[in-house]
Design a protein around this motif. Sequence first.
Motif, PDB file in Angstrom:
ATOM      1  N   GLU A   1       7.406  11.884  19.978  1.00 59.62           N
ATOM      2  CA  GLU A   1       7.236  10.941  21.095  1.00 59.62           C
ATOM      3  C   GLU A   1       7.600   9.513  20.682  1.00 59.62           C
ATOM      4  N   GLY A   2       7.971   9.352  19.426  1.00 57.49           N
ATOM      5  CA  GLY A   2       8.417   8.051  18.944  1.00 57.49           C
ATOM      6  C   GLY A   2       7.324   7.210  18.311  1.00 57.49           C
ATOM      7  N   THR A   3       6.108   7.738  18.226  1.00 59.44           N
ATOM      8  CA  THR A   3       5.006   6.973  17.624  1.00 59.44           C
ATOM      9  C   THR A   3       5.167   6.912  16.105  1.00 59.44           C
ATOM     10  N   LEU A   4       4.945   5.731  15.581  1.00 60.21           N
ATOM     11  CA  LEU A   4       5.026   5.549  14.124  1.00 60.21           C
ATOM     12  C   LEU A   4       3.622   5.539  13.545  1.00 60.21           C
ATOM     13  N   ARG A   5       3.385   6.390  12.539  1.00 57.38           N
ATOM     14  CA  ARG A   5       2.103   6.352  11.830  1.00 57.38           C
ATOM     15  C   ARG A   5       2.357   5.941  10.390  1.00 57.38           C
ATOM     16  N   LEU A   6       1.548   4.991   9.936  1.00 50.83           N
ATOM     17  CA  LEU A   6       1.693   4.492   8.566  1.00 50.83           C
ATOM     18  C   LEU A   6       0.410   4.767   7.808  1.00 50.83           C
ATOM     19  N   ALA A   7       0.536   5.181   6.550  1.00 50.22           N
ATOM     20  CA  ALA A   7      -0.645   5.395   5.705  1.00 50.22           C
ATOM     21  C   ALA A   7      -0.339   4.869   4.313  1.00 50.22           C
ATOM     22  N   GLY A   8      -1.197   3.983   3.821  1.00 51.76           N
ATOM     23  CA  GLY A   8      -0.979   3.397   2.502  1.00 51.76           C
ATOM     24  C   GLY A   8      -2.050   3.816   1.527  1.00 51.76           C
ATOM     25  N   ARG A   9      -1.617   4.160   0.351  1.00 51.93           N
ATOM     26  CA  ARG A   9      -2.559   4.485  -0.721  1.00 51.93           C
ATOM     27  C   ARG A   9      -2.104   3.749  -1.971  1.00 51.93           C
ATOM     28  N   THR A  10      -3.043   3.588  -2.873  1.00 51.98           N
ATOM     29  CA  THR A  10      -2.717   2.871  -4.100  1.00 51.98           C
ATOM     30  C   THR A  10      -3.694   3.215  -5.210  1.00 51.98           C
ATOM     31  N   ASP A  11      -3.275   2.935  -6.437  1.00 48.52           N
ATOM     32  CA  ASP A  11      -4.226   2.976  -7.541  1.00 48.52           C
ATOM     33  C   ASP A  11      -5.185   1.816  -7.325  1.00 48.52           C
ATOM     34  N   GLU A  12      -6.373   1.947  -7.895  1.00 51.84           N
ATOM     35  CA  GLU A  12      -7.382   0.936  -7.547  1.00 51.84           C
ATOM     36  C   GLU A  12      -7.077  -0.463  -8.089  1.00 51.84           C
ATOM     37  N   ARG A  13      -6.117  -0.573  -9.003  1.00 53.10           N
ATOM     38  CA  ARG A  13      -5.860  -1.902  -9.554  1.00 53.10           C
ATOM     39  C   ARG A  13      -4.875  -2.722  -8.727  1.00 53.10           C
ATOM     40  N   ALA A  14      -4.393  -2.185  -7.612  1.00 53.68           N
ATOM     41  CA  ALA A  14      -3.499  -2.962  -6.746  1.00 53.68           C
ATOM     42  C   ALA A  14      -4.382  -3.809  -5.835  1.00 53.68           C
ATOM     43  N   TYR A  15      -4.862  -4.929  -6.393  1.00 54.21           N
ATOM     44  CA  TYR A  15      -5.888  -5.726  -5.705  1.00 54.21           C
ATOM     45  C   TYR A  15      -5.391  -6.342  -4.402  1.00 54.21           C
ATOM     46  N   ASN A  16      -4.077  -6.521  -4.294  1.00 49.23           N
ATOM     47  CA  ASN A  16      -3.548  -7.246  -3.149  1.00 49.23           C
ATOM     48  C   ASN A  16      -2.919  -6.334  -2.102  1.00 49.23           C
ATOM     49  N   PHE A  17      -3.066  -5.052  -2.293  1.00 48.30           N
ATOM     50  CA  PHE A  17      -2.333  -4.099  -1.448  1.00 48.30           C
ATOM     51  C   PHE A  17      -2.749  -4.192   0.022  1.00 48.30           C
ATOM     52  N   GLY A  18      -4.036  -4.458   0.262  1.00 52.46           N
ATOM     53  CA  GLY A  18      -4.531  -4.565   1.632  1.00 52.46           C
ATOM     54  C   GLY A  18      -3.761  -5.605   2.427  1.00 52.46           C
ATOM     55  N   HIS A  19      -3.549  -6.777   1.808  1.00 52.06           N
ATOM     56  CA  HIS A  19      -2.796  -7.855   2.456  1.00 52.06           C
ATOM     57  C   HIS A  19      -1.359  -7.428   2.712  1.00 52.06           C
ATOM     58  N   GLU A  20      -0.813  -6.754   1.705  1.00 52.64           N
ATOM     59  CA  GLU A  20       0.587  -6.365   1.777  1.00 52.64           C
ATOM     60  C   GLU A  20       0.803  -5.363   2.916  1.00 52.64           C
ATOM     61  N   PHE A  21      -0.117  -4.413   3.009  1.00 53.63           N
ATOM     62  CA  PHE A  21      -0.015  -3.395   4.060  1.00 53.63           C
ATOM     63  C   PHE A  21      -0.134  -4.066   5.438  1.00 53.63           C
ATOM     64  N   ALA A  22      -1.123  -4.963   5.551  1.00 54.52           N
ATOM     65  CA  ALA A  22      -1.325  -5.669   6.821  1.00 54.52           C
ATOM     66  C   ALA A  22      -0.081  -6.482   7.174  1.00 54.52           C
ATOM     67  N   ALA A  23       0.537  -7.096   6.155  1.00 59.72           N
ATOM     68  CA  ALA A  23       1.732  -7.909   6.395  1.00 59.72           C
ATOM     69  C   ALA A  23       2.890  -7.032   6.866  1.00 59.72           C
ATOM     70  N   LEU A  24       3.010  -5.829   6.288  1.00 57.48           N
ATOM     71  CA  LEU A  24       4.081  -4.914   6.692  1.00 57.48           C
ATOM     72  C   LEU A  24       3.905  -4.501   8.160  1.00 57.48           C
ATOM     73  N   VAL A  25       2.659  -4.178   8.504  1.00 54.63           N
ATOM     74  CA  VAL A  25       2.378  -3.769   9.890  1.00 54.63           C
ATOM     75  C   VAL A  25       2.706  -4.920  10.842  1.00 54.63           C
ATOM     76  N   LYS A  26       2.290  -6.131  10.457  1.00 51.98           N
ATOM     77  CA  LYS A  26       2.555  -7.314  11.295  1.00 51.98           C
ATOM     78  C   LYS A  26       4.045  -7.522  11.475  1.00 51.98           C
ATOM     79  N   GLU A  27       4.763  -7.318  10.370  1.00 53.89           N
ATOM     80  CA  GLU A  27       6.209  -7.516  10.392  1.00 53.89           C
ATOM     81  C   GLU A  27       6.867  -6.553  11.391  1.00 53.89           C
ATOM     82  N   ILE A  28       6.396  -5.306  11.379  1.00 56.65           N
ATOM     83  CA  ILE A  28       6.954  -4.322  12.321  1.00 56.65           C
ATOM     84  C   ILE A  28       6.571  -4.720  13.755  1.00 56.65           C
ATOM     85  N   GLU A  29       5.325  -5.190  13.908  1.00 54.14           N
ATOM     86  CA  GLU A  29       4.870  -5.626  15.241  1.00 54.14           C
ATOM     87  C   GLU A  29       5.681  -6.813  15.735  1.00 54.14           C
TER      88      GLU A  29
END
Lengths: 364, 294
Positions: free
Chosen positions: A327-355
């Motif tokens: 149907e064209g829906t995009l689903r994104l799922a991010g995972r990381t090793d626990e030492r990627a302290y900044n990944f949350g921001h990065e994921f949010a930024a990617l989603v924002k960028e697509i938006e």
Amino acid sequence: MSNDQSRILRRAWRFLGRLDLAAILIFVVLVLAAVGSCFPQLSSSVAADPERLARWAAGARARYGSLTDLLAASGAFRYSSSTVFLVPLALLATVTLVCTLNRWRSVWRRAFYQPVPCSDTALDTAPYTARLAPSSAIELPGIVRQGLERRGFRVRTEDAGNVFYLRGDRNRLAHLATLVTHLAVLLLLLGVVLSSRYGWREEVVIDAGETVQVGHGSGLALRNEGFTVARYPGGSASGYEAAVVVLEGGRELTRGRVRVNEPLICRSVELHLSGYAGTEGQYTVTLLAVRDPGYGLVVVAGFLLLLGLTVDFNFPHCWIHARVGPEGTLRLAGRTDERAYNFGHEFAALVKEIERSGMVTHVQ
Amino acid sequence: MMFVPLTLTIVLLWLALAAYVVHLIRGGRWVGWVATGLAIAAWGTLTGELAKRGLEAGHWPLTNRYEFGLCFVWAIVAVYLLLEASWRTDNVERRDRRHPQRQGGTFVLAVALLVATWAVTRPIGERAVVPLLPVLRSVWLQIHVLTAVVGYGAFGVAAGLGLLVMFRDRVLSLRLRRFAHENSVSEMPTEEQVKRAMERVVALGFPWLTLSILTGAIWAQKAWGRYWGWDPKETWALITWLWFLLILHVRPLRRWRGRRLAALVVIGFGVVLFTFIGVPWLVRTVRLESLHGF
């Protein structure tokens, strides 16, 4: 082998691979080292010389009295080579080896064989998720790919008919670092064993102009050709230097100067300046001849260990799954090793960028 | 009277500590900025003092316990300021990038002042600038000691954050009791956030300590013909390394998360201090032999 035996072996193997066992053994080794460090240690050079050994033993007896024999028997005066210390150390090495072997396959798979498609469960349970729906017909995979590649992700895609999968990995090989670290520890211990088994050290005292054999089957002899003391303007010593000739069977092999921190190396034998005595022009020098076949391995293992730690701590594996449904829906799922302290921001930024592309609406 | 930069450094560190304490208990943005400013000023004057001493001596100020102590303080403050500058970006929930987390400053500055007090109370003889001993005239001196300084500094900061993990709830209840306002809770980082910052700093310090031990071994091979001699200093460096290795191994175990892990990090800093300050005392007291000057 019977079923019972193989079950016991499997249990033993699992037990040796446990993280808490490794932690306990590390603790035991460090406590034993701390206790051992409180006692004077009998060096191998003193132990090899009966006169010095007798003096050392008399000193120890004067200090510890009737406890001396008990302490000696428990290995307190040579704790690094005592059974009490070596058994937990050997166990720790075994646990490290078992852990490395246990993890080898899964680590290798995580580094090299990660499938591109992912299940609904993987998309639902990831710590970072997003669901986006396009408001018009757009090239969604291309947008996601660009966003990921700009962030240093290596992107792979798979078209499964009406569903399109995309997977971006960054620092995918970082999982191998833990294996490198564990292997480095084992190599380090191997180097130490090589040093203690096959290495030797010999103090050679040479009067001015004299020649003395090194021994240990090296066939080398050393001639003292002079010794100088460099001084600061205030008079204190700034450097020591011995002129040495290395001979083999009376033939000169090499000649050079041995300074503090600058040994002379000949046929894998290092010559270190260890001491001097006498007066100007008539110095007796003490050189330390060392052959250590384990040293190179220890240094290599040390740098491998450092490399493993650096990669493990600073280059965490992050991966993002994307799925574009029929149907064209995009689903994104991010995972990381626990030492990627900044990944949350990065994921949010990617989603924002697509938006921000203005072509999709955020539905979750 | 001439201003002595080191005295100024100590005064600035105390003032920064006081500002951080006020910031920790009362909150408020401007007090936080003042605290950071004072810490930066203290770090700057200490950098000046170390540079002056290095120029005067003609070599890096890393050659005795006094100089190492000053460098240790320098590293603690430097690592902390770097953490403070970057910690704000870790706060996923708040997304407020303009407010750095400064709550650990109190404990970290207290740790720095503990080391600074020890350093400045060294006897005059120990503080004098003297020519380098021949064995210290090696490039490995700078590499070995500088890497140790960075590692120890990181562990000092980790200990400060460990103390914050341990006392966070008490600080929070004090805040709410005395200075209750709506931001009291939201300004404080969560225990998980502090714990992650602490782990991050331990992960920074551990490779530096490893490098320090490795370069020390290479230097020992060049100077003394053996890379490891179970000298008390070497043994305690290994014990420190093993302690932090233990922390890295118990970290994934559920029952060792949170305050227990923080306690291990604080004890780990105690081991660091013993390796630095306690080993020479041990050598003297038990009459051991050691080739290490400090």
